[in-house]
Design an enzyme around this catalytic site. Structure first.
Site: not given
Length: 213
Positions: A88, A127, A160, A171
């Site tokens: 990452r 989502r 969520r 993010r």
């Protein structure tokens, strides 16, 4: 064939990694899965990683690479693997490169699934998840038969916290700061290949297959 998947959260790299693994008969190696398996099996490396995780700390790069190398040394990885979720950061990529070089190995391809931020925010905020049975939907692409209700168990679907636009933006910010430099890193090594992640999932996969051969 040793492949690394790159791309922002929600770009679909995990889905593509699974499809690559299936087509080429190589394992899909997700760092999250390896950690969970090592902890569940009570391995020495798993217990060491758990100490950090229990304190809410990141597992150090050296330990993560040790756990990863332990996994890719297994028989099913003999013909290669698809890495998903690692590296990452540049330091992680350097530690991985050094460890592979000591084994006389190297990464063959770093596949970057490129999706603009605004597409990702829209994709993820659409989502919906069923907290009861774990089923996932998308209000545009995979809608439930009845709006807001799970097809499987008739429980209410939720957005969520992870998928809320403000969380996704955060993010993405972390991704651009930490992971984006990997694109330059693997470009310099001559192994980076970029595909357009905004098209249909099958088209993305076809583009990856044409690269891998």
């Amino acid at each position: 064939m040793k492949i690394i998947m790159l791309g922002a959260p929600g770009a679909g790299k995990g889905t593509q990694a699974k499809m690559i693994a299936e087509k080429y008969g190589i394992p899909h190696v997700s760092t999250g899965d390896i950690f969970r398996a090592n902890i569940k099996n009570g391995t020495e490396l798993g217990m060491e990683a758990k100490k950090y995780m229990d304190q809410g700390l990141l597992v150090p790069d050296e330990l993560t690479v040790k756990i990863l190398l332990d996994r890719v040394a297994q028989e099913d990885c003999r013909n290669g693997y698809v890495l998903d979720g690692f590296p990452r950061t540049i330091p992680q990529a350097e530690v991985l490169d050094k460890a592979l070089a000591e084994l006389g190995e190297e990464i063959d391809y770093a596949v970057n699934v490129d999706v603009p931020d605004e597409n990702i925010v829209k994709r993820m905020s659409g989502r919906r998840a069923c907290l009861s049975c774990g089923a996932t939907y998308h209000i545009e692409h995979i809608p439930p038969r009845q709006e807001g209700i799970c097809d499987n168990c008739s429980q209410s679907l939720v957005l969520r916290d992870d998928d809320k636009p403000e969380t996704v933006q955060n993010r993405l910010k972390v991704y651009h700061e930490q992971t984006q430099p990997l694109i330059d890193f693997y470009t310099a090594k001559g192994v980076l290949r970029t595909v357009d992640g905004t098209v249909d999932m099958k088209e993305v996969f076809d583009a990856i297959v044409s690269i891998l051969g």
